[in-house]
Design an enzyme around this catalytic site. Structure first.
Site, PDB file in Angstrom:
ATOM      1  N   ALA A  49       0.687  -1.073   0.343  1.00 45.97           N
ATOM      2  CA  ALA A  49       0.090   0.110   0.383  1.00 45.97           C
ATOM      3  C   ALA A  49       0.870   1.104  -0.101  1.00 45.97           C
ATOM      4  O   ALA A  49       0.635   2.510   0.322  1.00 45.97           O
ATOM      5  CB  ALA A  49      -1.218   0.200   1.388  1.00 45.97           C
ATOM      6  N   HIS A  96      24.135  -0.979  -2.154  1.00 42.40           N
ATOM      7  CA  HIS A  96      23.034   0.720  -2.875  1.00 42.40           C
ATOM      8  C   HIS A  96      22.979   1.445  -1.825  1.00 42.40           C
ATOM      9  O   HIS A  96      22.009   2.540  -1.510  1.00 42.40           O
ATOM     10  CB  HIS A  96      21.898  -0.695  -2.840  1.00 42.40           C
ATOM     11  CG  HIS A  96      20.506   0.153  -3.325  1.00 42.40           C
ATOM     12  ND1 HIS A  96      20.645   1.026  -4.591  1.00 42.40           N
ATOM     13  CD2 HIS A  96      19.416   0.792  -2.338  1.00 42.40           C
ATOM     14  CE1 HIS A  96      19.531   1.387  -4.540  1.00 42.40           C
ATOM     15  NE2 HIS A  96      18.809   1.298  -3.456  1.00 42.40           N
ATOM     16  N   ILE A 118      13.598  -4.408  -1.037  1.00 45.89           N
ATOM     17  CA  ILE A 118      14.243  -3.170  -1.662  1.00 45.89           C
ATOM     18  C   ILE A 118      13.765  -2.698  -0.401  1.00 45.89           C
ATOM     19  O   ILE A 118      14.425  -1.230  -0.390  1.00 45.89           O
ATOM     20  CB  ILE A 118      12.278  -2.690  -2.408  1.00 45.89           C
ATOM     21  CG1 ILE A 118      12.665  -3.328  -3.763  1.00 45.89           C
ATOM     22  CG2 ILE A 118      13.047  -1.107  -2.469  1.00 45.89           C
ATOM     23  CD1 ILE A 118      11.121  -3.511  -4.280  1.00 45.89           C
ATOM     24  N   THR A 119      13.727  -2.529   0.834  1.00 48.17           N
ATOM     25  CA  THR A 119      13.767  -1.469   1.720  1.00 48.17           C
ATOM     26  C   THR A 119      15.335  -1.669   2.408  1.00 48.17           C
ATOM     27  O   THR A 119      16.013  -2.511   2.195  1.00 48.17           O
ATOM     28  CB  THR A 119      13.193  -3.001   3.171  1.00 48.17           C
ATOM     29  OG1 THR A 119      12.402  -3.002   2.586  1.00 48.17           O
ATOM     30  CG2 THR A 119      13.098  -1.962   4.434  1.00 48.17           C
ATOM     31  N   ASP A 177      19.488   1.658 -10.004  1.00 51.05           N
ATOM     32  CA  ASP A 177      20.920   2.371  -9.805  1.00 51.05           C
ATOM     33  C   ASP A 177      21.327   1.794 -11.196  1.00 51.05           C
ATOM     34  O   ASP A 177      21.786   2.880 -12.413  1.00 51.05           O
ATOM     35  CB  ASP A 177      22.281   1.437  -9.074  1.00 51.05           C
ATOM     36  CG  ASP A 177      21.491   1.993  -7.442  1.00 51.05           C
ATOM     37  OD1 ASP A 177      21.444   2.660  -7.331  1.00 51.05           O
ATOM     38  OD2 ASP A 177      21.959   0.860  -6.436  1.00 51.05           O
TER      39      ASP A 177
HETATM   40  N1  APR Z   1       4.646  -4.696   7.138  1.00 53.45           N
HETATM   41  C1  APR Z   1       4.243  -4.438   5.767  1.00 53.45           C
HETATM   42  N2  APR Z   1       3.976  -3.392   5.181  1.00 53.45           N
HETATM   43  C2  APR Z   1       4.725  -2.471   6.210  1.00 53.45           C
HETATM   44  C3  APR Z   1       5.033  -3.119   7.586  1.00 53.45           C
HETATM   45  C4  APR Z   1       4.978  -4.272   8.000  1.00 53.45           C
HETATM   46  N3  APR Z   1       5.523  -4.017   9.105  1.00 53.45           N
HETATM   47  N4  APR Z   1       5.224  -1.611   8.202  1.00 53.45           N
HETATM   48  C5  APR Z   1       5.844  -0.305   7.391  1.00 53.45           C
HETATM   49  N5  APR Z   1       4.678  -1.467   5.964  1.00 53.45           N
HETATM   50  C6  APR Z   1       4.236  -0.392   5.186  1.00 53.45           C
HETATM   51  C7  APR Z   1       3.482   1.097   5.235  1.00 53.45           C
HETATM   52  O1  APR Z   1       2.562   0.775   5.864  1.00 53.45           O
HETATM   53  C8  APR Z   1       3.723   1.417   3.948  1.00 53.45           C
HETATM   54  O2  APR Z   1       2.795   1.822   3.144  1.00 53.45           O
HETATM   55  O3  APR Z   1       5.807  -0.269   3.937  1.00 53.45           O
HETATM   56  C9  APR Z   1       5.244   0.492   3.208  1.00 53.45           C
HETATM   57  C10 APR Z   1       5.614   2.473   2.907  1.00 53.45           C
HETATM   58  O4  APR Z   1       4.928   2.881   2.069  1.00 53.45           O
HETATM   59  P1  APR Z   1       5.558   4.213   1.986  1.00 53.45           P
HETATM   60  O5  APR Z   1       5.869   5.026   3.688  1.00 53.45           O
HETATM   61  O6  APR Z   1       5.450   5.247   1.108  1.00 53.45           O
HETATM   62  O7  APR Z   1       7.281   3.826   1.882  1.00 53.45           O
HETATM   63  P2  APR Z   1       8.194   3.685   0.535  1.00 53.45           P
HETATM   64  O8  APR Z   1       9.172   5.889   0.009  1.00 53.45           O
HETATM   65  O9  APR Z   1       7.312   3.163  -0.631  1.00 53.45           O
HETATM   66  O10 APR Z   1       9.844   3.058   0.949  1.00 53.45           O
HETATM   67  C11 APR Z   1       8.981   1.639   1.234  1.00 53.45           C
HETATM   68  O11 APR Z   1      11.193   1.090   0.431  1.00 53.45           O
HETATM   69  O12 APR Z   1      12.935   2.075  -1.372  1.00 53.45           O
HETATM   70  C12 APR Z   1      12.669   1.675   0.126  1.00 53.45           C
HETATM   71  O13 APR Z   1      13.899   3.527   0.993  1.00 53.45           O
HETATM   72  C13 APR Z   1      12.948   2.952   0.873  1.00 53.45           C
HETATM   73  O14 APR Z   1      12.848   1.271   3.152  1.00 53.45           O
HETATM   74  C14 APR Z   1      12.108   2.138   2.274  1.00 53.45           C
HETATM   75  C15 APR Z   1      10.677   1.740   1.362  1.00 53.45           C
END
Ligand code: APR
Length: 331
Positions: free
Chosen positions: A12, A194, A119-120, A152
């Site tokens: 999401a 990365h 990706i995280t 990258d």
């Molecule tokens: N389990 C599943 N989803 C989770 C959890 C969890 N424990 N904790 C948070 N999330 C979800 C959030 O609810 C949100 O929908 O992860 C999503 C993260 O979305 P954003 O906050 O919009 O972040 P985003 O820009 O997508 O980046 C996410 O990817 O590239 C990396 O550095 C970036 O680590 C970051 C990640």
């Protein structure tokens, strides 16, 4: 169940939503399982109105995580918090480390054979974290855990094409031989890790073969290394790259699925590797096949400048890796 199943954890989010959209349209995906702690039903309902091969299911909250990842062939993880201006990827460590550790613990039980694409951020640390969790559970296979560094490569491709396209125009005006540069056909291997100085574009290995002046290399290299920060600053507090990252994630997931289907292909990815001495995880081109990494292709023949960057990345990567390992071992 239909195969291949791709599970998207963090579906999401800013990356998760466009990544889900791209995966929904991937003709090779039969089942797309969306997981997040919030908003998954809405995203799934929305995507389910697109007619494609992929069936979509929604899974919300930790109790539904097992079902989301069970029987998955590929698991893509963009769950976590993104960077804000002034933050490095490493500043995200504590929150995101815990998220990846907990997701990996469930994957170890529900889907130990899945290919896992992380990706995280910080990827340099989150890949060792997931690997340690899988090791503890006795199901670790180094060929199946990947840090996604495709962004990258995507950025390098765009920046190189941009630079060389401009030069082609100049050539037309001076009536020199015109040689167009097609971004979609430009391949730039990016090795190392990365984040920051660990991102090492191998401009000496660009195909089709492309010549760069020393000045161009001195400009392009740091731009590629800091490209994520360009986006973080432009978004001014709203987060980090989401759309280009989604494209990169979808491209990499598609490559994994093709490998599973026996269509071997080569991608750069951050994996457990002996490609470079003295560091356990390193991104280089790898050949993907039915069991994930079939072959680590290594850095190949690099320039003296690139070798210096590789040498400088090793201690930095080791710091990032040790931090990830310590996080799991100490918890
Ligand atoms: N389990 C599943 N989803 C989770 C959890 C969890 N424990 N904790 C948070 N999330 C979800 C959030 O609810 C949100 O929908 O992860 C999503 C993260 O979305 P954003 O906050 O919009 O972040 P985003 O820009 O997508 O980046 C996410 O990817 O590239 C990396 O550095 C970036 O680590 C970051 C990640």
């Amino acid at each position: 169940s239909q195969a291949p199943k791709v599970a998207l954890l963090g579906a999401a989010g800013g990356i998760g939503q466009p990544l889900g959209l791209l995966l929904k349209q991937d003709p090779l995906v039969a089942h797309l399982a969306l997981y997040d702690v919030v908003n998954t039903p809405g995203v799934a309902a929305d995507l389910s109105h697109i007619d494609s091969n992929a069936k979509v299911t929604a899974h919300t909250g930790p109790k539904e995580l097992y079902a989301a990842v069970e029987n998955a062939d590929v698991i893509v993880i963009p769950a976590g918090v993104p960077r804000k201006p002034g933050m490095t990827r490493d500043d995200l460590f504590n929150t995101n480390a815990g998220i990846v550790r907990d997701l990996a613990a469930v994957i170890a039980k529900a889907s130990p054979k899945a290919l896992i694409a992380i990706i995280t951020n910080p990827v340099n640390s989150t890949v060792p974290i997931a690997s340690e969790v899988l090791k503890k559970a006795g199901v670790y296979d180094p060929k199946r855990v990947f840090g996604v560094t495709t962004l990258d490569v995507v950025r390098s491709q765009a920046f190189v094409a941009e630079l060389k396209r401009l030069q082609s125009t100049v050539r037309i005006h001076t009536f020199l031989c015109f040689q167009g540069h097609d971004a979609s056909k430009t391949v730039v291997p990016v090795v190392g890790g990365h984040a920051g100085i660990t991102i090492i574009p191998l401009l000496s290995q660009v195909t089709p073969s492309t010549k760069f002046s020393e000045e161009e290399i001195a400009k392009l290299t740091p731009r590629i290394q800091d490209a994520g920060t360009e986006v973080v600053n432009a978004k001014a507090g709203a987060g980090s790259a989401t759309l280009s990252m989604a494209l990169a994630g979808a491209r990499f997931a598609n490559a994994l699925v093709r490998g599973i289907k026996g269509q071997k292909n080569v991608q750069c990815a951050y994996v457990a590797s002996d490609a470079v001495k003295g560091v356990e995880y390193f991104s280089t081109p790898v050949e993907l096949g039915p069991n994930g990494v079939e072959k680590i292709l290594g850095v190949g023949k690099v320039s003296a400048f690139e070798q210096k960057l590789i040498d400088a990345s090793v201690p930095e990567l080791n710091k990032n890796i040790a931090k990830g390992v310590a996080f799991v071992k100490g918890n």
